[in-house]
Design an enzyme around this catalytic site. Structure first.
Site, PDB file in Angstrom:
ATOM      1  CG  ASP A  18      -3.276   7.320  -1.183  1.00  0.00           C
ATOM      2  OD1 ASP A  18      -3.785   6.946  -0.109  1.00  0.00           O
ATOM      3  OD2 ASP A  18      -2.371   6.687  -1.755  1.00  0.00           O
ATOM      4  CD  GLU A  78      -6.993   4.511  -0.169  1.00  0.00           C
ATOM      5  OE1 GLU A  78      -7.376   4.189  -1.308  1.00  0.00           O
ATOM      6  OE2 GLU A  78      -5.872   4.262   0.285  1.00  0.00           O
ATOM      7  CG  ASP A 151       1.793   7.083  -2.818  1.00  0.00           C
ATOM      8  OD1 ASP A 151       1.407   6.858  -1.663  1.00  0.00           O
ATOM      9  OD2 ASP A 151       2.837   6.603  -3.297  1.00  0.00           O
TER      10      ASP A 151
END
Length: 188
Positions: A18, A78, A151
């Site tokens: 992420d 992501e 996260d």
């Protein structure tokens, strides 16, 4: 082949990322047969580095270190969402690009997933909150404590999404008629 000479279970390691410029989450899962387990997850905090270029260097070094240590078969990231602040989007895009470069430097295949796709894969709801995603992962992997920063669980969710999107829960059937032929007990 006797019952003792079973085939070894196929293993796959997926690194989920992420990307972020201040905090980047990572999650590593191991797939062994149909079992999915957490190997490691956490965050890389870059808030102490002032210059953006230095943060990008640290992202590259840390992702490269994760790839070298855990030897993932795939890296899933992501994709940045569209925001109103253009400067933030540019910085986030750079962070993602540097993370991708580190994986590609070691010739590890990468795949990007939209945030809604990740949430949909893990919770069944593309609009789920970060808390809902984290709680679903806690149940899935029997994680006892909610992490301080989402996260880490977001990155773990990206790895899980990648596993699910690559046929882990899909039927081998190529059509509804093939599925029905292969699964007659599911017809009522």
């Amino acid at each position: 082949m006797s019952k003792v000479d079973k085939k070894p279970l196929k293993e796959k390691i997926i690194l989920g990322l992420d990307p972020g410029t201040n905090v980047m989450g990572y999650g590593i899962i191991l797939i062994r047969g149909s079992q999915m387990t957490v190997v490691q997850f956490g965050v890389i905090n870059m808030g102490k580095y002032g210059a953006h270029a230095l943060k990008l260097k640290k992202i590259f070094e840390r992702v490269l270190a994760l790839v070298d240590e855990y030897k993932p078969d795939d890296v899933a990231l992501e994709a940045p969402f569209f925001g109103k602040n253009i400067q933030s989007m540019l910085k986030l895009g750079r962070a993602q690009g540097v993370a991708m470069s580190a994986a590609l430097y070691r010739e590890v295949p990468i795949t990007e997933y939209a945030p809604k796709k990740v949430k949909q894969s893990v919770t069944g709801n593309g609009n789920a909150s970060k808390e809902q995603v984290a709680k679903m992962l806690m149940q899935l992997f029997s994680i006892k404590e909610l992490p301080k920063l989402f996260d880490a669980t977001d990155a773990l969710a990206v790895a899980v999404c990648h596993h699910y999107q690559n046929g882990a829960v899909k039927s081998k059937a190529s059509s509804w008629s093939a599925f029905l032929k292969e699964n007659p007990e599911r017809i009522k």
